[in-house]
Design a protein around this motif. Structure first.
Motif, short mmCIF file in Angstrom:
data_model
loop_
_atom_site.label_atom_id
_atom_site.label_comp_id
_atom_site.label_asym_id
_atom_site.label_seq_id
_atom_site.Cartn_x
_atom_site.Cartn_y
_atom_site.Cartn_z
N UNK A 103 0.80 -1.17 -0.07
CA UNK A 103 -0.03 -0.15 -0.21
C UNK A 103 0.70 1.29 -0.13
N UNK A 104 0.57 2.18 -0.95
CA UNK A 104 1.32 3.42 -1.12
C UNK A 104 0.67 4.37 -0.12
N UNK A 105 1.35 4.97 0.86
CA UNK A 105 0.90 6.08 1.88
C UNK A 105 1.11 7.41 1.42
N UNK A 106 0.23 8.26 1.35
CA UNK A 106 0.47 9.48 0.69
C UNK A 106 -0.16 10.59 1.62
N UNK A 107 0.61 11.68 1.81
CA UNK A 107 0.41 12.77 2.74
C UNK A 107 0.01 14.10 1.60
N UNK A 108 -0.89 14.75 1.69
CA UNK A 108 -1.60 15.69 0.63
C UNK A 108 -1.22 17.16 1.57
N UNK A 109 -0.31 17.98 0.86
CA UNK A 109 -0.18 19.22 1.67
C UNK A 109 -0.59 20.63 0.67
N UNK A 110 -1.62 21.21 0.70
CA UNK A 110 -1.92 22.22 0.35
C UNK A 110 -2.60 23.28 0.87
N UNK A 111 -2.78 24.54 1.00
CA UNK A 111 -3.35 25.42 1.71
C UNK A 111 -4.87 25.69 1.41
N UNK A 112 -5.31 24.95 0.14
CA UNK A 112 -6.61 25.04 -0.61
C UNK A 112 -7.25 23.80 -0.16
N UNK A 113 -8.17 23.67 0.74
CA UNK A 113 -9.02 22.46 0.87
C UNK A 113 -9.66 21.84 -0.41
N UNK A 114 -10.15 22.64 -1.41
CA UNK A 114 -10.80 22.04 -2.63
C UNK A 114 -9.79 21.24 -3.35
N UNK A 122 6.65 13.37 10.09
CA UNK A 122 7.33 12.70 11.01
C UNK A 122 6.31 11.63 11.86
N UNK A 123 5.06 11.99 11.75
CA UNK A 123 4.12 11.15 12.46
C UNK A 123 3.66 9.89 11.78
N UNK A 124 3.51 10.27 10.47
CA UNK A 124 3.03 8.99 9.55
C UNK A 124 4.08 8.46 8.75
N UNK A 125 5.20 9.19 8.33
CA UNK A 125 6.20 8.44 7.42
C UNK A 125 5.67 7.97 6.08
N UNK A 126 4.94 8.96 5.43
CA UNK A 126 4.33 8.43 4.32
C UNK A 126 5.39 8.22 3.17
N UNK A 127 4.79 7.39 2.37
CA UNK A 127 5.92 6.94 0.96
C UNK A 127 6.01 8.04 0.14
N UNK A 128 5.01 9.03 -0.13
CA UNK A 128 4.89 10.06 -1.19
C UNK A 128 4.20 11.22 -0.31
N UNK A 129 4.86 12.40 -0.16
CA UNK A 129 4.17 13.72 0.12
C UNK A 129 4.09 14.77 -0.94
N UNK A 130 2.73 14.76 -1.37
CA UNK A 130 2.38 15.85 -2.36
C UNK A 130 2.26 17.37 -1.71
N UNK A 131 3.29 18.11 -1.79
CA UNK A 131 3.43 19.40 -1.30
C UNK A 131 3.41 20.58 -2.32
N UNK A 132 2.38 21.48 -2.07
CA UNK A 132 2.37 22.79 -2.81
C UNK A 132 3.44 23.59 -2.37
N UNK A 133 3.53 24.29 -3.32
CA UNK A 133 4.97 25.32 -3.19
C UNK A 133 4.43 26.75 -2.37
N UNK A 134 3.38 27.47 -2.52
CA UNK A 134 2.95 28.56 -2.08
C UNK A 134 2.03 28.52 -0.99
N UNK A 135 2.42 28.30 0.09
CA UNK A 135 1.75 28.04 1.28
C UNK A 135 1.94 29.18 2.34
N UNK A 136 1.08 29.44 3.23
CA UNK A 136 1.63 30.19 4.56
C UNK A 136 2.28 29.61 5.47
N UNK A 137 2.79 30.42 6.49
CA UNK A 137 3.54 29.62 7.78
C UNK A 137 4.86 29.42 7.11
N UNK A 138 4.95 28.24 6.34
CA UNK A 138 6.27 27.67 5.74
C UNK A 138 5.76 27.24 4.28
#
Length: 235
Positions: A1-12, A44-60
């Motif tokens: 199973x491929x574990x994925x983390x989604x990172x984007x400031x837009x919920x949609x 750090x908590x989930x150690x996903x195989x893939x993190x899909x990360x947006x570029x322009x986001x608040x905070x960092x």
């Protein structure tokens, strides 16, 4: 199973990607984040195989989050694919230098998006032909770099040849054809080169190839250095 983390400031955006991924039997979305700091905590908590990360986001932003993930040895199994609404501009180079395994624009076709997740999970580079061309063009217009990296002298002649071909955008099958070897041998050459040059993935290997002079752009060469139409440009 491929574990994925989604990172984007837009919920949609996150909802759209999750809807696609949830339909696949071999992919699981383990968490979602709205900024770079949340991304780091969830990685750090989930150690996903893939993190899909947006570029322009608040905070960092996504580039800094990618850099921190790539520099943490305990997160070596996490492959970051950077997502953006913006085209192949400076973000390509910033993302790859930060340690991203690949780079995608958000208007990608669903089937190509799913393919990208699987490619990244395998640890292969996700470098589309257009991105490879831009990378090559970028180095063509810059003075040659002479940086020396630990392990460069340990590469065999065949490994150097394989790395140079990978830097042209060739897949393992295409490298095998060019070198008259089997695809598995081509993959072995690439994997050994990544180990010796201390690179996490193929994308970083391509960047390092140009930084060290293993690959030298040819001014005036046609933009057909990347895989032909229909090729996905990954290993």
């Amino acid at each position: 199973m491929i574990r994925v983390l989604l990172v984007d400031d837009q919920p949609l955006i996150r909802s759209g990607f999750r809807a696609l991924l949830d339909l696949e039997d071999d992919i699981e979305v383990v968490a979602e984040a709205a900024d770079g700091e949340q991304c780091l905590a969830l990685v750090a908590r989930h150690l996903p195989d893939v993190a899909l990360v947006d570029i322009r986001m608040p905070v960092m932003d996504g580039i800094e989050a990618t850099r921190r993930i790539a520099s943490d040895p305990s997160l070596a199994g996490v492959h970051v694919v950077v997502l953006t609404n913006y085209g192949m501009d400076e973000y390509v180079f910033d993302a790859l230098r930060a340690g991203a395994a690949g780079f995608l624009v958000k208007d990608i076709l669903p089937e190509d998006f799913l393919h990208a997740v699987r490619v990244a999970a395998r640890g292969d580079a996700l470098l589309a032909p257009a991105i490879t061309r831009r990378l090559i063009d970028r180095y063509v217009t810059q003075p040659p770099l002479t940086r020396t990296w630990s392990g460069l002298g340990e590469l065999t002649g065949r490994e150097r040849e394989a790395v140079a071909l990978a830097a042209e955008g060739l897949s393992n099958d295409e490298i095998a054809d060019r070198m008259v070897i089997s695809p598995s041998t081509a993959k072995t050459h690439i994997n050994r080169a990544m180990t010796k040059l201390h690179t996490r993935d193929r994308a970083r290997l391509v960047v390092r190839a140009y930084e060290t002079g293993l690959a030298v752009p040819r001014p005036g060469a046609p933009p057909g250095l990347s895989p032909p139409a229909g090729s996905r440009g990954s290993a």
